[in-house]
Design an enzyme around this catalytic site. Structure first.
Site, short mmCIF file in Angstrom:
data_model
loop_
_atom_site.label_atom_id
_atom_site.label_comp_id
_atom_site.label_asym_id
_atom_site.label_seq_id
_atom_site.Cartn_x
_atom_site.Cartn_y
_atom_site.Cartn_z
N GLU A 141 37.59 -57.30 15.32
CA GLU A 141 37.23 -55.96 14.83
C GLU A 141 35.96 -56.01 14.00
O GLU A 141 35.12 -55.11 14.06
CB GLU A 141 38.37 -55.36 14.00
CG GLU A 141 39.65 -55.09 14.78
CD GLU A 141 39.45 -54.03 15.87
OE1 GLU A 141 38.59 -54.24 16.74
OE2 GLU A 141 40.17 -53.03 15.85
N THR A 193 32.14 -47.21 17.27
CA THR A 193 32.90 -47.20 16.01
C THR A 193 31.96 -47.41 14.83
O THR A 193 32.08 -46.74 13.80
CB THR A 193 33.98 -48.31 16.04
OG1 THR A 193 34.87 -48.02 17.12
CG2 THR A 193 34.77 -48.34 14.76
N1 HSE Z 1 40.19 -46.93 11.59
C1 HSE Z 1 39.10 -47.23 12.45
C2 HSE Z 1 38.09 -46.10 12.37
C3 HSE Z 1 39.59 -47.39 13.84
O1 HSE Z 1 38.52 -44.95 12.44
O2 HSE Z 1 36.90 -46.36 12.23
C4 HSE Z 1 38.51 -47.72 14.81
O3 HSE Z 1 39.10 -47.98 16.05
#
Ligand code: HSE
Length: 320
Positions: A141, A193
């Protein structure tokens, strides 16, 4: 660093495991970075083989053109972090077949990273705990979005709905839930993201924070009490959604019409662009799916839709 010891466990080089790593919905509207849910559909399929030859070799059996150098691949970096804590010289051969489109907001990077470490752990004789696996997978991530977060990884590994109370140190709580049907639309636009995080305000007004805390607590209580009304009232986000929804054409219309059709509520899946709606029964979810489709078809925007349920098992592994 204490290395995990598996000297008493029979670890066979050449052994292969196949895993099915589910899509996940992070945030669940009000729980930015702290709530997530695993879905039964779609899922990635991966095959991992344990090798005596050190290093990680990755093949992508799909059309997404993702990097295969381990240091640049989300599954690769997660496996490197895991291997660093294993006694002995091992390597892995990994074949990834992605069905969760990268950049969809359905936890594609988390599925690769979590699927890889779950498979590795099984091949090594389950020497690591689920928390260890979340820790390793978070490296993926970090590579994908620039920050460690566990709200896609945890539901993938634990199954169901998870609350991540803290990531340093990890404190993950599995939540029960009443039966829920999930309608998802993935309009074919790209939202990275990292970009969707970059645009967020860094400070929050106290009155908004209070509203958000109420909603998060309400949603968790609603899941635990199996109270659909409370779940519905709590699916509200006054902090992230007002900013991010601007990146998703048709967002307000999808939400408004889905609610009118009887959805309990919903919003952006992870960082988008997918939108999800929770429904009490399948019939409503199928109606919501039709509404989602017709909105994007009206906009001439290619889209994929799913009606699915909560995946309580998490990543499934089978020896092959
Ligand atoms: N919590 C993260 C965001 C998840 O919303 O940026 C990304 O998949």
């Amino acid at each position: 660093m204490q290395k995990a010891d598996h000297e008493n466990i029979s670890v066979k080089s050449g052994q292969t495991i196949q895993v099915f790593a589910p899509a996940t919905i992070a945030n669940l509207v009000c729980g930015f970075d702290i709530l997530g849910m695993a879905l039964n559909n779609p899922h990635d399929v991966m095959k991992l083989t344990l090798s005596n030859q050190p290093g990680i070799r990755i093949v992508h059996n799909d059309t997404y053109n993702l990097p295969t150098t381990p240091e640049q691949n989300v599954a690769g970096v997660a496996l490197l972090d895991l291997l660093y804590e294993v006694k002995g010289e091992y390597g892995f051969d990994l074949i990834i077949e992605k069905h969760i489109k990268p950049g969809s907001g359905l936890g594609s990077s988390a599925a690769s990273a979590a699927g890889a470490v779950v498979a590795a752990n099984k091949l090594l004789g389950n020497i690591f705990s689920n928390e260890d696996l979340v820790r390793f997978a978070m490296a993926g991530e970090k590579l994908a979005s620039g920050v460690k977060h566990a709200d896609n990884i945890s539901p993938g590994i634990y199954g169901g709905i998870t609350l991540i109370r803290s990531i340093f140190p990890l404190d993950i709580i599995s939540l029960p839930a009443p039966p829920l049907f999930v309608a998802v639309v993935h309009p074919q636009i790209e939202v990275k993201t990292s970009d969707a995080r970059e645009i967020l305000r860094k400070e929050v007004a106290l009155k908004d924070a209070i509203k958000q805390w109420g909603n998060i607590a309400g949603l968790v209580a609603g899941f635990m009490k199996k109270d659909y009304g409370l779940i519905s009232r709590s699916l509200e986000d006054v902090i992230i959604e007002p900013v991010r929804s601007m990146l998703i054409p048709g967002f307000d219309e999808v939400k408004q019409k889905s609610m009118y059709a009887g959805a309990l509520g919903g919003g952006i899946s992870g960082s988008g662009p997918s939108i999800f709606m929770l429904c009490e029964n399948e019939e409503t979810a199928l109606t919501v799916e039709k509404i989602m489709k017709s909105i994007y078809e009206g906009m001439h925007l290619k889209n994929y839709t799913y009606v699915t349920t909560i995946n309580h098992e998490g990543i499934k592994a089978v020896m092959v």
